[in-house]
Enzyme design. Structure first.
Site, PDB file in Angstrom:
ATOM      1  N   TYR A   1       0.809  -1.217   0.000  1.00  0.00           N
ATOM      2  CA  TYR A   1       0.000   0.000   0.000  1.00  0.00           C
ATOM      3  C   TYR A   1       0.850   1.278   0.000  1.00  0.00           C
ATOM      4  O   TYR A   1       0.395   2.327  -0.431  1.00  0.00           O
ATOM      5  CB  TYR A   1      -0.921   0.023   1.227  1.00  0.00           C
ATOM      6  CG  TYR A   1      -2.046  -0.978   1.167  1.00  0.00           C
ATOM      7  CD1 TYR A   1      -3.244  -0.672   0.535  1.00  0.00           C
ATOM      8  CD2 TYR A   1      -1.923  -2.240   1.756  1.00  0.00           C
ATOM      9  CE1 TYR A   1      -4.290  -1.586   0.477  1.00  0.00           C
ATOM     10  CE2 TYR A   1      -2.974  -3.159   1.702  1.00  0.00           C
ATOM     11  CZ  TYR A   1      -4.148  -2.822   1.062  1.00  0.00           C
ATOM     12  OH  TYR A   1      -5.184  -3.722   1.005  1.00  0.00           O
ATOM     13  N   ILE A   2       2.065   1.204   0.518  1.00  0.00           N
ATOM     14  CA  ILE A   2       2.934   2.391   0.539  1.00  0.00           C
ATOM     15  C   ILE A   2       4.006   2.294  -0.547  1.00  0.00           C
ATOM     16  O   ILE A   2       4.218   3.230  -1.313  1.00  0.00           O
ATOM     17  CB  ILE A   2       3.594   2.558   1.945  1.00  0.00           C
ATOM     18  CG1 ILE A   2       2.519   2.812   3.006  1.00  0.00           C
ATOM     19  CG2 ILE A   2       4.652   3.653   1.936  1.00  0.00           C
ATOM     20  CD1 ILE A   2       1.661   4.039   2.781  1.00  0.00           C
TER      21      ILE A   2
ATOM     22  N   THR B   1       5.867  -3.721   9.102  1.00  0.00           N
ATOM     23  CA  THR B   1       6.421  -3.979  10.440  1.00  0.00           C
ATOM     24  C   THR B   1       5.235  -4.317  11.338  1.00  0.00           C
ATOM     25  O   THR B   1       4.698  -3.443  12.022  1.00  0.00           O
ATOM     26  CB  THR B   1       7.184  -2.753  10.990  1.00  0.00           C
ATOM     27  OG1 THR B   1       6.416  -1.569  10.705  1.00  0.00           O
ATOM     28  CG2 THR B   1       8.545  -2.623  10.378  1.00  0.00           C
TER      29      THR B   1
ATOM     30  N   THR C   1       7.500   1.956   9.278  1.00  0.00           N
ATOM     31  CA  THR C   1       7.408   2.504  10.638  1.00  0.00           C
ATOM     32  C   THR C   1       8.163   1.588  11.594  1.00  0.00           C
ATOM     33  O   THR C   1       7.893   0.385  11.638  1.00  0.00           O
ATOM     34  CB  THR C   1       5.921   2.579  11.048  1.00  0.00           C
ATOM     35  OG1 THR C   1       5.237   3.324  10.057  1.00  0.00           O
ATOM     36  CG2 THR C   1       5.761   3.237  12.396  1.00  0.00           C
TER      37      THR C   1
ATOM     38  N   LYS D   1       7.003   9.922  13.828  1.00  0.00           N
ATOM     39  CA  LYS D   1       5.972   9.106  13.167  1.00  0.00           C
ATOM     40  C   LYS D   1       5.099   8.375  14.203  1.00  0.00           C
ATOM     41  O   LYS D   1       3.874   8.352  14.116  1.00  0.00           O
ATOM     42  CB  LYS D   1       6.653   8.101  12.240  1.00  0.00           C
ATOM     43  CG  LYS D   1       5.827   6.930  11.829  1.00  0.00           C
ATOM     44  CD  LYS D   1       4.751   7.319  10.854  1.00  0.00           C
ATOM     45  CE  LYS D   1       3.759   6.196  10.672  1.00  0.00           C
ATOM     46  NZ  LYS D   1       3.114   6.201   9.400  1.00  0.00           N
TER      47      LYS D   1
ATOM     48  N   HIS E   1     -15.966  24.742  20.225  1.00  0.00           N
ATOM     49  CA  HIS E   1     -14.912  25.491  20.929  1.00  0.00           C
ATOM     50  C   HIS E   1     -13.705  25.599  19.991  1.00  0.00           C
ATOM     51  O   HIS E   1     -13.335  24.599  19.356  1.00  0.00           O
ATOM     52  CB  HIS E   1     -14.531  24.745  22.218  1.00  0.00           C
ATOM     53  CG  HIS E   1     -13.535  25.482  23.063  1.00  0.00           C
ATOM     54  ND1 HIS E   1     -12.212  25.609  22.699  1.00  0.00           N
ATOM     55  CD2 HIS E   1     -13.673  26.124  24.243  1.00  0.00           C
ATOM     56  CE1 HIS E   1     -11.583  26.306  23.619  1.00  0.00           C
ATOM     57  NE2 HIS E   1     -12.442  26.630  24.583  1.00  0.00           N
TER      58      HIS E   1
ATOM     59  N   CYS F   1      -1.717   0.878  11.319  1.00  0.00           N
ATOM     60  CA  CYS F   1      -0.939   1.939  11.972  1.00  0.00           C
ATOM     61  C   CYS F   1      -1.365   2.190  13.411  1.00  0.00           C
ATOM     62  O   CYS F   1      -0.619   1.935  14.341  1.00  0.00           O
ATOM     63  CB  CYS F   1      -1.087   3.236  11.193  1.00  0.00           C
ATOM     64  SG  CYS F   1      -0.849   3.002   9.448  1.00  0.00           S
TER      65      CYS F   1
HETATM   66  N1  SAJ Z   1     -11.214   6.027  13.776  1.00  0.00           N
HETATM   67  C1  SAJ Z   1     -12.163   6.205  14.769  1.00  0.00           C
HETATM   68  N2  SAJ Z   1     -12.541   7.477  15.067  1.00  0.00           N
HETATM   69  C2  SAJ Z   1     -12.037   8.569  14.416  1.00  0.00           C
HETATM   70  C3  SAJ Z   1     -11.067   8.370  13.420  1.00  0.00           C
HETATM   71  C4  SAJ Z   1     -10.674   7.083  13.120  1.00  0.00           C
HETATM   72  O1  SAJ Z   1     -12.652   5.251  15.384  1.00  0.00           O
HETATM   73  O2  SAJ Z   1     -12.450   9.682  14.738  1.00  0.00           O
HETATM   74  C5  SAJ Z   1     -10.754   4.655  13.458  1.00  0.00           C
HETATM   75  C6  SAJ Z   1     -11.012   4.284  12.001  1.00  0.00           C
HETATM   76  O3  SAJ Z   1     -12.305   3.785  11.811  1.00  0.00           O
HETATM   77  C7  SAJ Z   1      -9.930   3.249  11.768  1.00  0.00           C
HETATM   78  C8  SAJ Z   1      -8.774   3.717  12.656  1.00  0.00           C
HETATM   79  O4  SAJ Z   1      -9.342   4.633  13.572  1.00  0.00           O
HETATM   80  O5  SAJ Z   1     -10.343   1.974  12.246  1.00  0.00           O
HETATM   81  C9  SAJ Z   1      -7.644   4.374  11.901  1.00  0.00           C
HETATM   82  O6  SAJ Z   1      -8.127   5.213  10.872  1.00  0.00           O
HETATM   83  P1  SAJ Z   1      -7.476   6.632  10.524  1.00  0.00           P
HETATM   84  O7  SAJ Z   1      -8.226   7.163   9.375  1.00  0.00           O
HETATM   85  O8  SAJ Z   1      -7.422   7.458  11.751  1.00  0.00           O
HETATM   86  O9  SAJ Z   1      -5.976   6.324  10.177  1.00  0.00           O
HETATM   87  P2  SAJ Z   1      -5.194   5.291   9.190  1.00  0.00           P
HETATM   88  O10 SAJ Z   1      -4.730   4.144  10.033  1.00  0.00           O
HETATM   89  O11 SAJ Z   1      -5.959   4.994   7.961  1.00  0.00           O
HETATM   90  O12 SAJ Z   1      -3.948   6.194   8.811  1.00  0.00           O
HETATM   91  C10 SAJ Z   1      -3.121   6.749   9.843  1.00  0.00           C
HETATM   92  C11 SAJ Z   1      -2.913   8.228   9.535  1.00  0.00           C
HETATM   93  N3  SAJ Z   1      -2.306   8.865  10.709  1.00  0.00           N
HETATM   94  C12 SAJ Z   1      -2.814   9.976  11.272  1.00  0.00           C
HETATM   95  O13 SAJ Z   1      -3.818  10.515  10.874  1.00  0.00           O
HETATM   96  C13 SAJ Z   1      -2.056  10.519  12.433  1.00  0.00           C
HETATM   97  C14 SAJ Z   1      -2.059   8.379   8.291  1.00  0.00           C
HETATM   98  O14 SAJ Z   1      -1.737   9.730   8.056  1.00  0.00           O
HETATM   99  C15 SAJ Z   1      -0.750   7.576   8.454  1.00  0.00           C
HETATM  100  O15 SAJ Z   1       0.037   7.634   7.294  1.00  0.00           O
HETATM  101  C16 SAJ Z   1      -1.122   6.120   8.660  1.00  0.00           C
HETATM  102  O16 SAJ Z   1      -1.897   6.057   9.870  1.00  0.00           O
HETATM  103  C17 SAJ Z   1       0.138   5.293   8.772  1.00  0.00           C
HETATM  104  O17 SAJ Z   1       0.460   4.616   7.794  1.00  0.00           O
HETATM  105  O18 SAJ Z   1       0.844   5.376   9.783  1.00  0.00           O
END
Ligand code: SAJ
Length: 416
Positions: free
Chosen positions: A10-11, A80, A116, A194, A232, A248
């Site tokens: 994916y990356i 990883t 990572t 990261k 807020h 992640c």
């Molecule tokens: N989720 C919630 N509530 C929210 C947001 C997300 O329950 O308000 C859940 C989602 O449903 C999902 C999980 O969290 O199951 C993760 O989703 P995500 O959209 O927050 O993140 P990822 O895992 O798709 O991608 C993250 C991103 N990191 C951040 O936003 C800090 C992305 O930028 C990174 O590149 C990626 O991890 C990574 O590869 O590390």
């Protein structure tokens, strides 16, 4: 430059395509022969917005093989995973990738790790496998699945480098396709940055999940409360849900704490998010569906509008429900491969006593409750993402429970 990208997932694959698009010669390497065969035949192994078009435009600048070859830059983008027992990073793929490039890395070739990794990995492990070769950089990927290509180009990037020469070469490579700003630091800081980013998000989702459970106890609708609190100017509460998935957020926080004894909040947040599938099971019981009945799981992708099921909380929910004696039927229009069969909607709701929505795919919003009600044994809906039009479902005879939505009339003030 000639760039050898190790790991075409994916990356790695989108990155390889962007690098080729910037005019470099790219050799893509993966240990999976089927991926190499597909790419050589001009097909992509997974879907990602815009990737088809980009790949078609740049594939003449790319070749795909099972083995690395000499190059100016080696870019490692292998997984990883988490060693689930020990809660530490499983670095076996990174180690294997380094071993595989070792004999091709010259004194003046740069090795960039995008995977990572726990702080210290590049300095201690990568460097020692490469016989302390001098040019190492860490440029952690930051792209969001579903919007990967855009974010790879427009997000700012952090590059950790072990000396000025590696900094200069890495800077030249990334600035050829990144339009965001590039910031430079040392290897270990880049590794920590990261992990902090994803830990920040995981902890904030855990807080939202805790708020949701408190709201259920005291009879408040958390979705309304969060949207009001977010008015807020300095508050931005995330959304509760059935737990956190993806490769992640459910994983990286452990990498941050594996070499420190000082963490309390980070592991607690992991525990809260990991406990959400169990909480969803409790909601199913509360709505009145006993074990032995069939549940329809809507959505097993780890998040909205993607086909990715890595670390999905849906799998945990399904296993808990099966252990409790429920039968499970699954519908997810995005997901093609999963541990359980994926059914079409009609088949998935036939004979079911409860729909449990776990992923908020956009298409679910247009499911017509009146058209599926007739196939169900009982009309119950548990919405863990607050994504459906609940009045509509109630009007068609459904009993609806929404995660985080307490029933105001059930308020028990036990401490008053
Ligand atoms: N989720 C919630 N509530 C929210 C947001 C997300 O329950 O308000 C859940 C989602 O449903 C999902 C999980 O969290 O199951 C993760 O989703 P995500 O959209 O927050 O993140 P990822 O895992 O798709 O991608 C993250 C991103 N990191 C951040 O936003 C800090 C992305 O930028 C990174 O590149 C990626 O991890 C990574 O590869 O590390």
């Amino acid at each position: 430059m000639k760039v050898c990208v190790i790991g075409l997932g994916y990356i790695g694959l989108p990155t390889a395509c962007l690098i080729a698009g910037a005019g470099h010669k790219v050799v893509g390497v993966d240990i999976k022969t089927n991926i190499i065969n597909m790419l050589n035949a001009g097909r992509l192994p997974f879907k990602e917005k815009g990737l088809d078009e980009l790949f078609n435009n740049v594939k003449d600048n790319m070749s795909f093989k099972n083995q690395p070859e000499e190059a100016d830059v080696f870019l490692i983008a292998v997984p990883t995973p988490l060693d689930k027992e020990a809660k530490i990073a499983d670095l076996s793929y990174v180690r294997k990738a380094c071993e595989s490039i070792k004999k091709y890395v010259k004194e003046d070739s740069l090795v960039v790790v995008e995977s990572t990794v726990p702080p210290g990995t590049c300095e201690l492990i990568v460097s020692s496998i490469l016989n302390n070769k001098k040019l190492i950089a860490h440029c952690p990927e930051r792209a969001m699945p579903g919007n990967t290509l855009y974010e790879m180009v427009y997000n700012d990037r952090v590059i950790g480098a072990n000396n000025d020469n590696s900094k200069e070469i890495a800077g030249r490579l990334y600035s050829s396709f990144v339009k965001g700003k590039i910031f430079y630091t040392d290897l270990k800081t880049a590794e920590m940055v990261k992990l902090m980013e994803n830990t920040f998000r995981d902890i904030n989702i855990a807080l939202a999940n805790e708020f949701a459970q408190i709201a259920e106890d005291i009879g408040v609708n958390i979705w309304e409360a969060i949207s009001l609190a977010n008015r807020h100017p300095r508050v931005n509460i995330l959304s509760p849900g059935p737990g956190v998935g993806g490769h992640c957020l459910a994983v990286d926080p452990w990498f941050l704490i594996e070499n420190s004894s000082k963490s309390k909040m980070i592991s607690l947040a992991r525990e809260i998010n990991d406990s959400m599938p169990k909480h969803v099971m409790e909601l199913v019981k509360k709505i009145g569906v006993p074990s032995g009945e069939t549940l329809t799981v809507l959505g097993v992708a780890y998040k909205r509008d993607v086909d990715d099921t890595r670390e999905t909380p849906a799998l945990k929910f399904i296993r808990i429900a099966e252990n409790e004696g429920y039968n499970i039927k699954i519908h997810d229009p995005y997901v093609k491969e999963f541990e359980y069969p994926i059914l079409d909607l009609k088949e998935a709701v036939t004979g079911s006593s409860c729909i449990v929505l776990l992923t908020d795919h956009s298409v679910f919003k247009s499911i017509p409750p009146d058209k599926i009600a007739c196939f169900m044994k009982d009309k119950n809906l548990v919405d863990t993402r607050n994504c459906l039009d609940h009045n509509l479902w109630v009007n068609h005879g459904f009993k609806v429970k929404v995660l985080g939505k307490g029933d105001a009339s059930e308020l028990k003030l036990s401490k008053l």
